[in-house]
Design a protein around this motif. Structure first.
Motif, mmCIF file in Angstrom:
data_model
loop_
_atom_site.group_PDB
_atom_site.id
_atom_site.type_symbol
_atom_site.label_atom_id
_atom_site.label_comp_id
_atom_site.label_asym_id
_atom_site.label_seq_id
_atom_site.Cartn_x
_atom_site.Cartn_y
_atom_site.Cartn_z
ATOM 1 N N TYR A 1 -30.918 -5.482 16.758
ATOM 2 C CA TYR A 1 -29.949 -6.584 16.792
ATOM 3 C C TYR A 1 -29.311 -6.819 15.429
ATOM 4 O O TYR A 1 -28.345 -7.569 15.321
ATOM 5 C CB TYR A 1 -30.598 -7.857 17.317
ATOM 6 C CG TYR A 1 -30.812 -7.882 18.818
ATOM 7 C CD1 TYR A 1 -30.675 -6.752 19.611
ATOM 8 C CD2 TYR A 1 -31.147 -9.055 19.452
ATOM 9 C CE1 TYR A 1 -30.868 -6.785 20.982
ATOM 10 C CE2 TYR A 1 -31.350 -9.114 20.837
ATOM 11 C CZ TYR A 1 -31.202 -7.968 21.589
ATOM 12 O OH TYR A 1 -31.383 -8.018 22.951
ATOM 13 N N GLY A 2 -29.838 -6.212 14.366
ATOM 14 C CA GLY A 2 -29.170 -6.156 13.076
ATOM 15 C C GLY A 2 -29.191 -7.385 12.194
ATOM 16 O O GLY A 2 -28.447 -7.454 11.208
ATOM 17 N N PHE A 3 -29.998 -8.390 12.514
ATOM 18 C CA PHE A 3 -30.051 -9.602 11.687
ATOM 19 C C PHE A 3 -30.636 -9.228 10.323
ATOM 20 O O PHE A 3 -31.657 -8.541 10.249
ATOM 21 C CB PHE A 3 -30.958 -10.648 12.356
ATOM 22 C CG PHE A 3 -30.586 -12.068 12.050
ATOM 23 C CD1 PHE A 3 -29.921 -12.845 12.990
ATOM 24 C CD2 PHE A 3 -30.893 -12.642 10.827
ATOM 25 C CE1 PHE A 3 -29.587 -14.164 12.723
ATOM 26 C CE2 PHE A 3 -30.565 -13.955 10.552
ATOM 27 C CZ PHE A 3 -29.900 -14.724 11.503
ATOM 28 N N PRO A 4 -30.000 -9.642 9.205
ATOM 29 C CA PRO A 4 -30.529 -9.310 7.879
ATOM 30 C C PRO A 4 -31.961 -9.835 7.705
ATOM 31 O O PRO A 4 -32.247 -11.002 7.969
ATOM 32 C CB PRO A 4 -29.563 -10.017 6.919
ATOM 33 C CG PRO A 4 -28.312 -10.222 7.713
ATOM 34 C CD PRO A 4 -28.755 -10.412 9.132
ATOM 35 N N LYS A 5 -32.861 -8.957 7.266
ATOM 36 C CA LYS A 5 -34.284 -9.287 7.197
ATOM 37 C C LYS A 5 -34.582 -10.444 6.245
ATOM 38 O O LYS A 5 -35.426 -11.289 6.553
ATOM 39 C CB LYS A 5 -35.096 -8.054 6.834
ATOM 40 C CG LYS A 5 -35.095 -7.033 7.959
ATOM 41 C CD LYS A 5 -35.866 -5.781 7.614
ATOM 42 C CE LYS A 5 -35.787 -4.797 8.780
ATOM 43 N NZ LYS A 5 -36.545 -3.583 8.532
ATOM 44 N N ARG B 1 -21.027 -16.290 14.539
ATOM 45 C CA ARG B 1 -21.180 -16.693 15.946
ATOM 46 C C ARG B 1 -22.459 -17.504 16.141
ATOM 47 O O ARG B 1 -23.154 -17.344 17.136
ATOM 48 C CB ARG B 1 -21.186 -15.455 16.847
ATOM 49 C CG ARG B 1 -19.883 -14.680 16.813
ATOM 50 C CD ARG B 1 -19.886 -13.564 17.832
ATOM 51 N NE ARG B 1 -18.659 -12.779 17.741
ATOM 52 C CZ ARG B 1 -18.441 -11.684 18.415
ATOM 53 N NH1 ARG B 1 -19.357 -11.221 19.255
ATOM 54 N NH2 ARG B 1 -17.310 -11.026 18.272
ATOM 55 N N ASP B 2 -22.765 -18.338 15.176
ATOM 56 C CA ASP B 2 -23.938 -19.223 15.228
ATOM 57 C C ASP B 2 -25.268 -18.473 15.275
ATOM 58 O O ASP B 2 -26.265 -19.005 15.759
ATOM 59 C CB ASP B 2 -23.864 -20.199 16.424
ATOM 60 C CG ASP B 2 -22.690 -21.148 16.328
ATOM 61 O OD1 ASP B 2 -22.354 -21.556 15.199
ATOM 62 O OD2 ASP B 2 -22.107 -21.470 17.371
ATOM 63 N N GLU B 3 -25.296 -17.250 14.744
ATOM 64 C CA GLU B 3 -26.532 -16.475 14.788
ATOM 65 C C GLU B 3 -27.699 -17.165 14.060
ATOM 66 O O GLU B 3 -28.815 -17.178 14.600
ATOM 67 C CB GLU B 3 -26.339 -15.069 14.211
ATOM 68 C CG GLU B 3 -25.355 -14.209 14.960
ATOM 69 C CD GLU B 3 -23.976 -14.201 14.333
ATOM 70 O OE1 GLU B 3 -23.252 -15.225 14.436
ATOM 71 O OE2 GLU B 3 -23.607 -13.173 13.732
ATOM 72 N N VAL C 1 -27.792 -11.224 18.497
ATOM 73 C CA VAL C 1 -27.260 -10.020 17.875
ATOM 74 C C VAL C 1 -26.448 -10.481 16.664
ATOM 75 O O VAL C 1 -25.702 -11.470 16.740
ATOM 76 C CB VAL C 1 -26.370 -9.233 18.866
ATOM 77 C CG1 VAL C 1 -25.702 -8.050 18.172
ATOM 78 C CG2 VAL C 1 -27.195 -8.776 20.071
ATOM 79 N N TRP C 2 -26.599 -9.798 15.539
ATOM 80 C CA TRP C 2 -25.901 -10.169 14.304
ATOM 81 C C TRP C 2 -24.455 -9.695 14.345
ATOM 82 O O TRP C 2 -24.178 -8.511 14.528
ATOM 83 C CB TRP C 2 -26.622 -9.564 13.107
ATOM 84 C CG TRP C 2 -26.007 -9.914 11.790
ATOM 85 C CD1 TRP C 2 -25.262 -9.100 10.991
ATOM 86 C CD2 TRP C 2 -26.090 -11.166 11.106
ATOM 87 N NE1 TRP C 2 -24.870 -9.767 9.863
ATOM 88 C CE2 TRP C 2 -25.374 -11.042 9.911
ATOM 89 C CE3 TRP C 2 -26.700 -12.389 11.404
ATOM 90 C CZ2 TRP C 2 -25.244 -12.082 8.995
ATOM 91 C CZ3 TRP C 2 -26.587 -13.424 10.500
ATOM 92 C CH2 TRP C 2 -25.858 -13.261 9.311
ATOM 93 N N PHE C 3 -23.536 -10.641 14.190
ATOM 94 C CA PHE C 3 -22.103 -10.348 14.107
ATOM 95 C C PHE C 3 -21.531 -10.833 12.788
ATOM 96 O O PHE C 3 -20.378 -11.242 12.723
ATOM 97 C CB PHE C 3 -21.344 -10.996 15.271
ATOM 98 C CG PHE C 3 -21.597 -10.366 16.606
ATOM 99 C CD1 PHE C 3 -21.013 -9.163 16.950
ATOM 100 C CD2 PHE C 3 -22.443 -10.980 17.521
ATOM 101 C CE1 PHE C 3 -21.246 -8.579 18.185
ATOM 102 C CE2 PHE C 3 -22.685 -10.402 18.760
ATOM 103 C CZ PHE C 3 -22.088 -9.196 19.093
ATOM 104 N N GLY C 4 -22.344 -10.858 11.747
ATOM 105 C CA GLY C 4 -21.878 -11.298 10.442
ATOM 106 C C GLY C 4 -22.139 -12.765 10.162
ATOM 107 O O GLY C 4 -21.750 -13.286 9.124
ATOM 108 N N ALA D 1 -32.414 -10.274 27.112
ATOM 109 C CA ALA D 1 -32.138 -11.351 28.070
ATOM 110 C C ALA D 1 -32.704 -11.105 29.469
ATOM 111 O O ALA D 1 -32.988 -12.046 30.193
ATOM 112 C CB ALA D 1 -30.631 -11.603 28.162
ATOM 113 N N SER D 2 -32.923 -9.854 29.843
ATOM 114 C CA SER D 2 -33.457 -9.560 31.173
ATOM 115 C C SER D 2 -34.964 -9.768 31.255
ATOM 116 O O SER D 2 -35.511 -9.903 32.351
ATOM 117 C CB SER D 2 -33.137 -8.116 31.571
ATOM 118 O OG SER D 2 -33.986 -7.202 30.893
#
Length: 170
Positions: free
Chosen positions: A123-127, A88-90, A82-85, A27-28
């Protein structure tokens, strides 16, 4: 839509000869790890100077800068979720990254653009899910727009390459 408008390659996005590359930024917009750090390092210190004037970027949005020492004329910076499962609208936020980036490319009449796997590193998003979203959003955009003429998905590792390859074969 011509089938050859989408391509997957394995490699380093900082070495791709295209009009624009997409940066999976934070974000920065001031550089970080992974592809973001590699792009900032390859582009040179002028990139950081320009990014500091952009006042950051929200998740799902995109901003554009010059490419400086890269082969690409432009860098499109987008902030993935960032992946939260997935609660959270990822997926919607990731789709917005592609839509926002492609719109900037269209506005600048970018003929060729290269995307990394946005959000699939730290950020962990499933590939696999990220590849589906990336390709679906890109196909949807290209059906209605003549720019960009060609989109290249650049996979840094075998797992990412296979995730994209499987979807592109459908």
């Amino acid at each position: 839509m011509k089938k050859n408008r989408l391509e997957i390659i394995k490699g380093d996005i900082t070495h791709i000869n295209v009009d624009a590359i997409v940066n999976a930024a934070n974000a920065s917009l001031r550089g970080g790890g992974g592809v973001d750090g590699a792009i900032h390092k390859a582009a040179g210190p002028e990139l950081l100077s320009e990014c500091e004037k952009l006042n950051g970027c929200d998740t799902g949005e995109a901003k554009i800068t010059g490419g400086y020492n890269l082969k690409a004329k432009y860098i499109i910076h987008t902030v993935g979720p960032v992946w939260f499962g997935g609660y959270r609208d990822e997926p919607e936020q990731l789709a917005s990254c592609y839509q926002s980036s492609l719109k900037l490319a269209k506005d600048k009449k970018v003929r060729t653009i290269a995307f990394p796997g946005i959000s699939t590193g730290v950020y962990g998003f499933p590939k696999d899910l990220a590849a589906v979203i990336a390709i679906n959003e890109t196909r949807r955009f290209l059906l209605k727009n003549s720019y960009p003429e060609r989109v290249i998905f650049v996979a840094f590792d075998d797992e990412s390459f296979e995730a994209f390859r499987k979807i592109l074969e459908l």
